[in-house]
Write a protein that holds these residues in place. Structure first.
Motif, short mmCIF file in Angstrom:
data_model
loop_
_atom_site.label_atom_id
_atom_site.label_comp_id
_atom_site.label_asym_id
_atom_site.label_seq_id
_atom_site.Cartn_x
_atom_site.Cartn_y
_atom_site.Cartn_z
N ARG A 731 0.82 -1.22 0.00
CA ARG A 731 0.00 0.00 0.00
C ARG A 731 0.85 1.26 0.00
NH1 ARG A 731 -4.91 -1.14 4.34
NH2 ARG A 731 -6.21 -2.44 2.98
N PHE A 732 1.94 1.25 0.77
CA PHE A 732 2.82 2.42 0.79
C PHE A 732 3.32 2.73 -0.61
CE2 PHE A 732 3.65 1.89 5.48
CZ PHE A 732 3.23 3.17 5.83
N LEU A 733 3.79 1.71 -1.30
CA LEU A 733 4.34 1.92 -2.62
C LEU A 733 3.25 2.37 -3.60
CD1 LEU A 733 6.85 1.84 -4.33
CD2 LEU A 733 6.46 -0.58 -4.73
N LYS A 760 -5.93 3.01 9.78
CA LYS A 760 -7.11 2.33 10.34
C LYS A 760 -6.84 0.85 10.56
CE LYS A 760 -10.54 1.62 7.55
NZ LYS A 760 -11.69 1.87 6.64
N ASP A 761 -6.22 0.19 9.56
CA ASP A 761 -5.97 -1.26 9.68
C ASP A 761 -4.91 -1.58 10.71
OD1 ASP A 761 -7.90 -1.73 7.83
OD2 ASP A 761 -6.53 -2.06 6.14
N CYS A 762 -3.96 -0.66 10.91
CA CYS A 762 -2.96 -0.87 11.97
C CYS A 762 -3.65 -0.91 13.33
CB CYS A 762 -1.89 0.22 11.93
SG CYS A 762 -0.62 -0.05 10.68
N GLY A 767 -1.34 -3.87 13.41
CA GLY A 767 -0.20 -3.77 12.51
C GLY A 767 0.94 -2.99 13.15
N PRO A 768 2.12 -3.05 12.54
CA PRO A 768 3.29 -2.35 13.09
C PRO A 768 3.04 -0.87 13.29
CG PRO A 768 3.93 -3.79 11.27
CD PRO A 768 2.44 -3.76 11.29
N VAL A 769 3.42 -0.38 14.46
CA VAL A 769 3.20 1.03 14.78
C VAL A 769 3.96 1.93 13.80
CG1 VAL A 769 3.56 2.80 16.54
CG2 VAL A 769 2.80 0.53 17.21
N LYS A 770 5.13 1.46 13.34
CA LYS A 770 5.92 2.30 12.44
C LYS A 770 5.17 2.56 11.14
CE LYS A 770 8.55 -1.46 10.26
NZ LYS A 770 9.92 -1.98 9.95
N HIS A 771 4.36 1.59 10.68
CA HIS A 771 3.57 1.81 9.46
C HIS A 771 2.50 2.86 9.70
CE1 HIS A 771 5.73 -1.27 7.57
NE2 HIS A 771 5.02 -2.32 7.93
N ALA A 776 0.54 8.30 8.66
CA ALA A 776 -0.02 9.54 9.23
C ALA A 776 0.90 10.72 8.92
CB ALA A 776 -0.20 9.38 10.74
N PHE A 777 2.20 10.51 9.05
CA PHE A 777 3.16 11.58 8.76
C PHE A 777 3.04 12.02 7.30
CE2 PHE A 777 7.25 13.27 7.53
CZ PHE A 777 7.61 14.06 8.62
#
Length: 928
Positions: A731-733, A760-762, A767-771, A776-777
């Motif tokens: 999703r990031f990519l 939302k899915d994290c 899911g990993p907090v870093k994601h 959000a950033f």
């Protein structure tokens, strides 16, 4: 795969067409307006034709494209021209191809303009018209000329311009189609080379070495040869060699093709071989290009870089005094260096040199060993020289073949053996593939009592060349050859008893045979015998003699012996520890590609160990990859991607990751078509569950602008696949690609939705907090700039708060700025301080300086509750100032607090900015 190949050919024609020409003046605005209207009607029909083509429905695709071409659709006219030119779905007709390509060119379809211009240059299917080619290419190469019919793919547009620069540059430099303009031509060629044209890079590399049109500059020549190496990607070897031959026309003479066997394969994966081959062309007597002194310069350049082929030829020229002053001593040095690398020509010439000049202080036993080696390989002159039946003189392999062909007694067992050896490899003669036919030939010489042929008959049965291994039939032939002191046969017998293959295992008999083979000069036997002496197995233990034998084998270039020496010296096994010499030996072994040595070196320099060294680790990782280790291919791709131990290079990262994925693409066109091919997509999906790093890296590279491999469409296809198995990373990519204006399906709204879904899915799925923090950033920055979505301070602050609460350092810093300035949120100095304190505790510079500003200058009266904190911050600021941090110095000067100036020059500091990534916690973690 019919569909893939057909569409691939179309795209290949788009990229590397076959012709050039130009119209002079156009009414741009009127033309673009008419094209825009027509294109809307034709676009869907053309897309349907391509869909049919991909599905293998060639007739239907051709029918649609014919109709559209007649109606005036430029892309269809170009495609129809390609169909006629390639004979795809239609009978090949080059004249009709010219007509349609010319028509599309008149409509200024860029790819057709390039293809038609290339035909004007080559004269294929038409009268050669290079002045017309100049006109067409001049349009394509104008920096400010916007393509009136936009190409669908960014990389195709760049490639069209690059190839146009190359061809126009060539025409101007060579004075074809008009007056020469060397300065402009060279400038265009350099532009083409630097934007991906391998033809231009090859041409410039050769011309800078020749000095015909430009001042001779060997450093510039070297630079462009290195650029060719990067552009070639070292894959699809035979296709690449064939391509390079065509690219060098008309520079390369037809005869150079015939010389490929003499000097090794034409244009190997190392571009130094290209220099060597070019130098060989300069030695062709009677040719206009004959220049032995320049050949010596080119050979020396490549020889000093360690190219054994160049060293062999340089040694030969020095021995003959051709193109340079005769110097047998230097000749012997270069020949011995190349011979130690296994170069047969050098081994032959070094042996001949020793026989020709006995006054030279050369190692005659080494010369005999080399001559035996090349004689075993079928070099006829070496066999004769060892038997005392030939007057020695410097010899090339073609001359050796001529000697063999002219030998009066063709039934001579030596001649039969040499001819059969050449036939087995196709070395200058027609290759015989059938092992039974080869065996019959060897058998003739063996029955005549020739020991080398007897050994080959034994090897035939030992290796099972025409079926299963048959030790029982191999032994008699090997024993016959052994009785005639054939070192190879004796070594093989030792090996058989060493392993117990078809006989009872016997260390004693193995040692006996190895001893005899060593006495006859076998360095391979020396290494194996040393192993027995170290262990005392089958023979009395003798570490001293074992190391003498290891050194004998190692000095002959045996990587296994070097490894055995190195590993024992490092561990102090049976010998006193010597780390320096041990590392040297392991390095020599690794350079030759010995797998166990490479594995040891990679583990030694692992970044997790005290001996870790990123530069050394990257070097040995790439060396291992070059010798075919797939895990190393992936790792070195990551190293190049992020610049770990090597200069950051997307091109090399892309090369290694695609080699790892077993694609081996020569150029971006092939890669793009194959990625879009359904079969490859399926293969990529198979990789995803267990090797997502490789696929993700290839997608990231394709998504990154600014280099020749940039192709957002490929990245998008891979990212969609990736999302299926690795939700968050995919999703990031995808989100980043949806924000890319070069993507046909660019959609900022979808990017925002993906980022929101990640957050939302994290929360939902744990899911990993870093994601969550990263998404959000990114949302906050989008709403801050207002570039792709409407600017909103409220959304900006809301998403930065989410990122800050997820623990992102940079987000906490920026959110504290928002709280301090009231950006999208109620002003709250106390809350800002609370967000900055953890960052101050972590000794981060910018948060500490900002916290100091709040406590010491902005709100000093409201900070009574923070007096202890103020004291700590002040102490930290002093430490920063004394370390040379300008922001801290400036703040302390403003409040009149003293500090000792640093002894060294302070690094340049930059003001705090929301665009700064200094605090970003998401730098890639690179696995060793």
């Amino acid at each position: 795969m019919v569909k893939g190949h057909l569409y691939l050919l179309v795209l290949l024609a788009l990229m590397f067409g076959v012709s050039l020409q130009a119209q002079v003046a156009y009414d741009d605005e009127a033309f673009e307006s008419s094209v825009a209207v027509a294109m809307q009607d034709w676009e869907e029909q053309f897309a349907a034709a391509i869909q049919n083509l991909n599905a293998g429905a060639i007739k239907e695709a051709t029918r649609i494209i014919k109709r559209l071409a007649v109606e005036g659709h430029p892309q269809s006219q170009h495609a129809l021209g390609v169909f006629f030119q390639q004979g795809m779905g239609l009978r090949r007709n080059v004249k009709r191809a010219v007509q349609w390509l010319e028509s599309a060119s008149e409509q200024r379809y860029p790819v057709a303009m390039l293809a038609y211009a290339q035909l004007c240059v080559s004269g294929e299917g038409m009268r050669r018209d290079r002045s017309k080619a100049r006109q067409l290419l001049a349009h394509l190469t104008e920096r400010d000329w916007r393509f009136p019919i936009p190409l669908q793919d960014y990389s195709v547009e760049r490639s069209v311009r690059s190839e146009a620069c190359y061809l126009l540059g060539w025409l101007l430099v060579e004075g074809e189609g008009g007056a020469p303009d060397i300065e402009k031509g060279v400038r265009l060629l350099e532009t083409a080379a630097n934007t991906g044209s391998m033809q231009a890079s090859v041409y410039l590399a050769i011309e800078y070495a020749r000095g015909r049109f430009v001042e001779r500059d060997m450093e510039a020549s070297r630079r462009f040869f290195e650029l060719v190496e990067l552009q070639s990607m070292d894959t699809m070897r035979r296709e690449f060699e064939s391509l390079m031959i065509e690219l060098l026309d008309p520079v390369v003479k037809e005869d150079l093709r015939k010389d490929a066997e003499e000097a090794g394969k034409l244009f190997s994966k190392y571009i130094l071989d290209l220099q060597t081959q070019f130098a060989l062309e300069l030695l062709e007597e009677g040719e206009e290009s004959y220049d032995p002194s320049l050949a010596v310069s080119l050979f020396r350049m490549a020889a000093e870089e360690g190219n054994s082929n160049a060293q062999a030829h340089l040694g030969r020229l020095l021995a003959l005094g051709l193109g340079c002053e005769k110097d047998e001593t230097e000749a012997a040095r270069w020949l011995q260096s190349a011979a130690a690398e296994g170069n047969w020509l050098a081994q032959l010439d070094f042996g001949i040199l020793c026989y020709m000049h006995p006054f030279l202080e050369l190692d005659r036993s080494l010369a005999d060993r080399y001559l035996k080696r090349v004689a075993d390989g079928g070099v006829f002159s070496a066999q004769l020289l060892l038997d005392g039946d030939w007057e020695p003189k410097m010899m090339t392999f073609d001359q050796d073949l001529a000697l063999l062909s002219a030998w009066p007694d063709q039934s001579d067992a030596r001649a039969v053996y040499a001819q059969t050896k050449r036939s087995a490899s196709g070395w200058g003669v027609k290759k015989i593939e059938n092992p039974k036919k080869l065996y019959k030939q060897y058998l003739k010489a063996a029955q005549a009592g020739y020991h080398r042929a007897e050994y080959e008959c034994g090897q035939h049965h030992y290796e099972g060349r025409d079926g299963e291994q048959d030790i029982e039939r191999a032994l008699p032939w090997l024993q016959k050859a052994a009785r005639k002191d054939n070192a190879n046969a004796i070594f093989r017998l030792g090996w058989i008893y060493d392993l117990g293959e078809g006989v009872e295992k016997s260390p004693e008999r193995a040692v006996e045979y190895y001893e005899r083979s060593v006495a006859l000069g076998s360095t391979a036997a020396a290494n194996n015998l040393a192993n027995f002496l170290v262990e005392g197995d089958g023979v009395e233990k003798d570490v001293g003699r074992a190391f003498e034998l290891y050194h004998l084998s190692a000095d002959d270039g045996d990587p296994v012996a070097n490894y055995n020496i190195g590993i024992r010296l490092m561990a102090g096994t049976s010998v006193e520890t010597n780390v320096e010499e041990g590392m040297r030996r392991l390095t020599l072994s690794g350079e030759k590609g010995y797998k166990r040595a490479l594995t040891w070196l990679i583990e030694h320099y692992d970044l997790k160990k005290l001996t870790g060294d990123p530069v050394e680790l990257a070097y040995w990782m790439e060396k291992s990859a070059e010798f075919g280790d797939r895990s190393s291919m992936k790792e070195i791709a990551i190293f190049y991607r992020y610049g770990v131990g090597v200069p950051q290079s997307n091109l090399k990262a892309y090369h290694w990751i695609m080699t790892y994925l077993n694609q081996g693409f020569v150029n971006q066109t092939n890669m793009r078509q194959e990625i879009m091919d359904a079969e490859l997509v399926s293969a990529v999906v198979d990789f995803l569950p267990w090797d997502y790093e490789a696929v993700l890296l290839s997608a990231e590279l394709a998504a990154e602008d600014g280099w020749v491999g940039y192709d957002p469409e490929i990245a998008f296809e891979l990212a969609k696949l990736f999302e299926k198995t690795h939700l968050f990373l995919g999703r990031f990519l995808l989100a980043e690609l949806y924000l890319n204006d070069d993507l046909k399906k660019a959609n900022p709204k979808k990017a925002v939705k993906l980022y929101r879904d990640i957050v939302k899915d994290c929360d939902k799925q744990g899911g990993p907090v870093k994601h969550k923090a990263k998404a959000a950033f990114r949302l906050s920055r989008l709403y801050a700039t207002g570039d792709k979505v409407p600017q909103s301070d409220r959304q900006r602050a809301q998403w930065m708060k989410v990122a800050a609460e997820a623990g992102a350092n940079s987000a906490q810093y920026y959110y504290s700025l928002y709280l301090l300035n009231g950006t999208g949120v109620d002003r709250d100095v106390g809350a800002a301080v609370e967000h900055l304190v953890p960052l101050f505790r972590a000794s981060l510079v910018k948060p500490t300086v900002l916290l100091g500003e709040i406590l010491l200058t902005r709100e000093p009266g409201k900070m009574a509750n923070y007096e202890p904190l103020k004291k700590e911050v002040l102490e930290q600021l002093v430490r920063f100032a004394e370390a040379g941090i300008e922001d801290a110095q400036h703040l302390l000067r403003g409040v009149g607090h003293p500090f000792a100036p640093p002894d060294r020059e302070a690094p340049e500091s930059k003001p705090a900015s929301e665009d700064s990534e200094e605090l970003s916690p998401w730098a890639p973690t690179v696995a060793s």
